[in-house]
Scaffold this active site. Structure first.
Site, short mmCIF file in Angstrom:
data_model
loop_
_atom_site.label_atom_id
_atom_site.label_comp_id
_atom_site.label_asym_id
_atom_site.label_seq_id
_atom_site.Cartn_x
_atom_site.Cartn_y
_atom_site.Cartn_z
N HIS A 240 0.86 -1.19 0.00
CA HIS A 240 0.00 0.00 0.00
C HIS A 240 0.90 1.23 0.00
O HIS A 240 1.83 1.33 0.81
CB HIS A 240 -0.83 0.07 1.29
CG HIS A 240 -1.97 -0.92 1.39
ND1 HIS A 240 -2.22 -1.63 2.54
CD2 HIS A 240 -2.93 -1.27 0.52
CE1 HIS A 240 -3.30 -2.38 2.37
NE2 HIS A 240 -3.74 -2.19 1.14
N HIS A 277 -2.68 1.73 -4.82
CA HIS A 277 -3.26 3.08 -4.68
C HIS A 277 -2.35 4.12 -5.34
O HIS A 277 -2.66 4.65 -6.37
CB HIS A 277 -3.56 3.47 -3.23
CG HIS A 277 -4.48 2.54 -2.53
ND1 HIS A 277 -5.74 2.27 -3.01
CD2 HIS A 277 -4.33 1.79 -1.40
CE1 HIS A 277 -6.34 1.41 -2.18
NE2 HIS A 277 -5.50 1.09 -1.22
N ASP A 328 -10.21 -4.16 -3.76
CA ASP A 328 -9.74 -3.71 -2.45
C ASP A 328 -10.74 -4.01 -1.34
O ASP A 328 -10.81 -5.14 -0.88
CB ASP A 328 -9.39 -2.21 -2.53
CG ASP A 328 -8.66 -1.70 -1.31
OD1 ASP A 328 -8.32 -2.52 -0.43
OD2 ASP A 328 -8.43 -0.49 -1.22
#
Ligand SMILES: [Zn+2]
Length: 454
Positions: A240, A277, A328
């Site tokens: 992440h 992301h 996600d």
């Protein structure tokens, strides 16, 4: 050998789908992909097609969901009754995490992965950090939760890359894990590696990968241990990255640099790494990611749900980062929606249209995701590839009258009628062949939320 006759199929390197394609497979691999009409006369007689399964609509390669947390599915529809942000949402997520054990997680993940199959997802990357029992006490089998996920994917009929996640600290400053987070922790990166080394699923449908939860959860001096483990084993590494500005701020305060710079300095970036992301990178971060060919997995429906923001996705792709897509938090399980969101979010940001071609959206949803998950032999309708076929109807209320090339701007997961994984039918007529998905979702979610709603 199995044969299918696709009304339309999206072949590699074609700007739009091709009509009347004969697809053949043996032992789960594509052995021939033959357009029958096109410019010239048919190349095969009708009589040889009698045994071919008809696939009316548009057939695309299997969709790869490169980033999932299966248990977050239990939060769907439960987080919208107030204000708040990513961090208040995270508190609700932790409440679900405290209720899961290997049995309830198997039931929930099986239903969630079956929902994914219904949506045309043939392979999922599970970013898995809920490793241990209450208080952080390991189960008798310290990989019992991982085993539950492997079994869940097998029941649902899809492939799994288990991205075993190192989650070691409660903040960028290395604070110890507290409360529900203690279930995520292995102590340090070496003990994380020892636990993962002891897990050797032999099933054909599963591969291992590694993950660094984030720079918030793995101390800087241990990043290289996780990255080195993935590199030595030749496995994908996910992380992440900069989902929230607060992560950037905390990293600058402690380390004097951005999370991307910190990862670069500790050997985390590279073509086998996927940054998930990357919503708030600096211009220098975009260059670091692109120059190192680090992949970027965007999760637009979750990023909008959590009020994260919109990342500079087109710039990251242009800089050299191949794109993939993830559901996600599973607030939405629909890779068509994720794919067109790449384009739609850029339109909102720039007030201009036309940033991604349909072929680029298809690539992010298929070959890009499979590559990020370590399946270089999937995601294209080509000889030698895994026989993953996803068929979308072109006669629903949403898709009727839509040209096949426009399907990624019109279809939803509900328009998927047939899913074949490694040559085996998993979904037919829009129904999962072995899992009653709505019933199992209802029951599995009730089992982990009963106290939450009372
Ligand atoms: Zn995530």
């Amino acid at each position: 050998m199995t044969r299918w006759l696709a009304e339309y199929a999206w072949l590699p390197d074609r700007a739009e789908p091709t009509r009347d394609v004969l697809i053949e497979a043996t032992d789960g691999r594509l052995t021939a992909v033959t357009p029958l009409t096109g410019d010239g006369p048919p190349t095969a007689g009708v009589e040889v097609l009698d045994d071919a399964v008809r696939l009316p609509g548009l057939t695309v390669p299997g969709l790869a969901n490169a980033h999932s947390h299966a248990f977050h599915r239990a939060l769907r529809g439960r987080t919208h009754d107030g204000r708040g942000d990513f961090w208040s949402w995270r508190s609700l997520m932790y409440a679900i995490a405290t209720r899961l054990d290997p049995d309830t997680y198997l039931a929930l993940a099986r239903a969630v992965y079956a929902e994914m199959a219904l949506a045309g997802i043939t392979c999922v990357g599970e970013f898995h950090y809920l490793h241990h029992g209450p208080g952080g006490t390991p189960y008798d089998d310290p990989n019992a939760m991982s085993a539950a996920l492997v079994e869940a994917a097998a029941h649902a009929g899809i492939r799994l890359t288990l991205l075993d996640t190192a989650y070691l600290a409660g903040g960028v400053d290395g604070a110890p894990l507290t409360g529900p987070q203690r279930r995520f922790g292995d102590g340090d990166a070496l003990r994380w590696a020892a636990r993962v080394d002891a897990f050797g699923p032999a099933d054909d449908h599963v591969r291992l990968g590694a993950a660094i939860h984030s720079v918030r959860a793995v101390p800087a001096e241990q990043l290289a241990t996780v990255a080195g483990w993935a590199d030595r084993n030749g496995l994908p590494l996910h992380v992440h990255l900069s989902e929230q500005p607060a992560e950037n701020d905390a990293c600058r305060a402690v380390h004097g640099c951005t999370p991307t710079r910190l990862l670069a300095d500790h050997g985390v970036l590279g073509p086998h790494t996927t940054a998930v992301h990357a919503t708030h990178p600096t211009a220098a971060d975009v260059a670091l990611l692109g120059d190192s060919r680090t992949r970027v997995c965007v999760c637009p429906t979750t990023e909008r749900d959590l009020a994260d923001g919109v990342g500079p996705v087109r710039r990251m792709a242009d800089a050299g980062s191949p794109l993939s897509l993830g559901s996600d938090s599973n607030a939405v399980v629909d890779l068509f929606e994720e794919a067109r969101a790449l384009e739609m979010d850029e339109r909102l940001r720039t007030r201009r249209r036309g940033h991604f071609t349909p072929v680029e959206l298809l690539g992010a949803a298929t070959v890009g995701g499979h590559a990020a998950l370590g399946w270089g032999d999937a995601g294209r309708l080509a000889v030698g590839q895994r026989a993953d076929l996803v068929t979308v109807r072109l006669d629903s209320a949403r898709t009727a009258g839509v040209p096949p090339a426009g399907a990624f701007f019109a279809a939803t997961a509900a328009d998927v009628t047939s899913v074949i994984v490694d040559g085996r039918p998993v979904v037919d007529g829009g129904r999962h062949l072995t899992v009653d998905v709505p019933t199992e979702l209802r029951d599995a979610i009730a089992a982990v939320t009963a106290k939450e709603d009372s």
